[in-house]
Design a protein around this motif. Structure first.
Motif, short mmCIF file in Angstrom:
data_model
loop_
_atom_site.label_atom_id
_atom_site.label_comp_id
_atom_site.label_asym_id
_atom_site.label_seq_id
_atom_site.Cartn_x
_atom_site.Cartn_y
_atom_site.Cartn_z
N ASP A 208 0.87 -1.18 0.00
CA ASP A 208 0.00 0.00 0.00
C ASP A 208 0.91 1.23 0.00
O ASP A 208 1.41 1.63 1.06
N SER A 209 1.12 1.84 -1.17
CA SER A 209 2.09 2.95 -1.24
C SER A 209 1.58 4.17 -0.49
O SER A 209 2.36 4.93 0.08
N GLY A 210 0.26 4.38 -0.47
CA GLY A 210 -0.30 5.53 0.24
C GLY A 210 0.07 5.52 1.72
O GLY A 210 0.23 6.58 2.34
N ALA A 211 0.21 4.32 2.29
CA ALA A 211 0.55 4.21 3.71
C ALA A 211 1.90 4.86 4.00
O ALA A 211 2.11 5.42 5.07
N PHE A 212 2.82 4.82 3.03
CA PHE A 212 4.14 5.44 3.24
C PHE A 212 4.02 6.97 3.22
O PHE A 212 4.65 7.65 4.03
N TYR A 213 3.22 7.50 2.27
CA TYR A 213 3.02 8.95 2.25
C TYR A 213 2.33 9.40 3.53
O TYR A 213 2.64 10.45 4.10
N ARG A 214 1.38 8.60 3.98
CA ARG A 214 0.67 8.91 5.23
C ARG A 214 1.63 8.87 6.43
O ARG A 214 1.60 9.73 7.30
N ALA A 215 2.48 7.84 6.46
CA ALA A 215 3.41 7.69 7.59
C ALA A 215 4.41 8.84 7.62
O ALA A 215 4.71 9.38 8.70
N LEU A 216 4.90 9.25 6.46
CA LEU A 216 5.83 10.39 6.42
C LEU A 216 5.13 11.67 6.92
O LEU A 216 5.72 12.47 7.65
N THR A 217 3.86 11.83 6.52
CA THR A 217 3.10 13.01 6.93
C THR A 217 2.93 13.03 8.45
O THR A 217 3.22 14.03 9.12
N TYR A 218 2.50 11.91 9.00
CA TYR A 218 2.27 11.83 10.45
C TYR A 218 3.58 12.02 11.21
O TYR A 218 3.65 12.77 12.19
N THR B 253 0.00 -3.92 -5.79
CA THR B 253 0.33 -2.65 -5.15
C THR B 253 -0.66 -1.58 -5.56
O THR B 253 -1.16 -1.59 -6.68
N ASP B 254 -0.96 -0.66 -4.63
CA ASP B 254 -1.96 0.36 -4.95
C ASP B 254 -1.46 1.75 -4.58
O ASP B 254 -0.63 1.91 -3.70
N GLY B 255 -1.99 2.75 -5.31
CA GLY B 255 -1.60 4.14 -5.05
C GLY B 255 -2.15 5.06 -6.11
O GLY B 255 -3.30 4.92 -6.55
N ARG B 256 -1.32 6.04 -6.52
CA ARG B 256 -1.74 7.00 -7.54
C ARG B 256 -0.92 6.85 -8.82
O ARG B 256 -1.39 7.15 -9.91
N ASP B 257 0.35 6.45 -8.66
CA ASP B 257 1.26 6.42 -9.82
C ASP B 257 1.98 5.07 -9.92
O ASP B 257 3.05 4.98 -10.47
N MET B 258 1.38 4.03 -9.35
CA MET B 258 2.08 2.74 -9.34
C MET B 258 2.18 2.16 -10.75
O MET B 258 3.21 1.59 -11.13
N GLY B 259 1.12 2.34 -11.55
CA GLY B 259 1.16 1.86 -12.94
C GLY B 259 1.81 2.84 -13.89
O GLY B 259 2.47 2.46 -14.84
N SER B 260 1.67 4.15 -13.60
CA SER B 260 2.17 5.15 -14.55
C SER B 260 3.66 5.43 -14.37
O SER B 260 4.36 5.68 -15.34
N VAL B 261 4.17 5.37 -13.15
CA VAL B 261 5.56 5.79 -12.90
C VAL B 261 6.40 4.70 -12.21
O VAL B 261 7.50 4.38 -12.65
N VAL B 262 5.89 4.15 -11.12
CA VAL B 262 6.74 3.26 -10.31
C VAL B 262 6.94 1.90 -11.00
O VAL B 262 8.06 1.39 -11.06
#
Ligand code: DC
Length: 221
Positions: free
Chosen positions: A30-40, A124-133
């Motif tokens: 879950d890639s969003g969890a990393f962005y969330r964890a960095l934010t928190y 894997t899920d997120g916003r750019d997993m298919g387009s960039v990562v």
């Protein structure tokens, strides 16, 4: 084999990805969890939002954000603190898009996300997993759903099973604002990859949307 699931906020990506991974015997990231964890972690460390643009890799390392395997999937940590629950709070929801638009943050995570795919089959899920990562992923899915339905699901996740009209409208506004920031940013914006299979989940049950992705993955395998 890599399966990517991207889409706007509240489209059901993470829960679908988790269930699909379980069904296929793949790992889930879950890639969003990393962005969330960095934010928190940045908020907890007292790093003001105005300074996020200038975070470099040393500052990001210092937050000690890490995913560790738990009994029911991955848990997110900042140092030794398990932050898996607070990263889903409204406070983080409201700010995570600001962290995710910082190019240094995306660069820092890219290597970690790609490394996670090195040891085997992955959903894997997120916003750019298919387009960039993972541009060469075997299957790319793009989930969409009507904003009111997304808002209803998001509120239900937080225990509000019968929201009033005002509450629903406020949640729609929050989701659309997050989509706007995620879609308009310069670095890896939310886009529908040209080779993605689009699934509109508005009228689908959770079971139906999981079954569709599993079937697509089995066909491509
Ligand atoms: O999927 P989510 O709601 O947990 O994602 C949280 C935020 O992280 C979202 O607003 C955008 C960002 N994100 C991103 O920019 N790229 C990803 N691959 C995953 C999430």
């Amino acid at each position: 084999m890599i399966v990517t699931i991207d889409g706007p906020a509240g489209s059901g990506k993470s829960s679908t990805a988790r269930a699909v991974a379980q069904r296929l015997g793949f790992r889930h990231l879950d890639s969003g969890a990393f962005y969330r964890a960095l934010t928190y972690a940045a908020l907890q460390a007292g790093i003001a939002e105005e300074r996020w643009e200038s975070l470099d890799s040393a500052a990001l390392d210092a937050l000690r954000v890490q995913a560790r395997p738990g009994a029911e999937g991955w848990r997110m940590f900042a140092g030794d603190n398990d932050i898996s629950e607070p990263i889903r709070s409204p406070q983080v929801n409201a700010r995570v898009s600001h962290m995710a638009r910082v190019p240094a943050v995306r660069g820092w995570l890219m290597g970690r996300l790609r490394a996670a795919a090195a040891d085997g089959d992955l959903v894997t899920d997120g916003r750019d997993m298919g387009s960039v990562v993972f541009p060469d992923a075997r299957l790319k899915v793009y989930l969409v759903a009507d904003p009111r339905e997304r808002a209803r699901r998001r509120l239900a996740e937080h225990g509000h099973l019968a929201p009033g009209e005002a509450e629903l409208a406020a949640e729609v506004a929050r989701l659309l604002e997050r989509d706007r920031i995620d879609s308009e940013r310069a670095a890896a914006p939310l886009v529908q990859p040209a080779d993605a299979v689009v699934i509109d989940t508005t009228g689908l049950s959770f079971e139906e949307q999981v079954a569709r992705v599993v079937e697509l993955a089995q066909r491509r395998r």
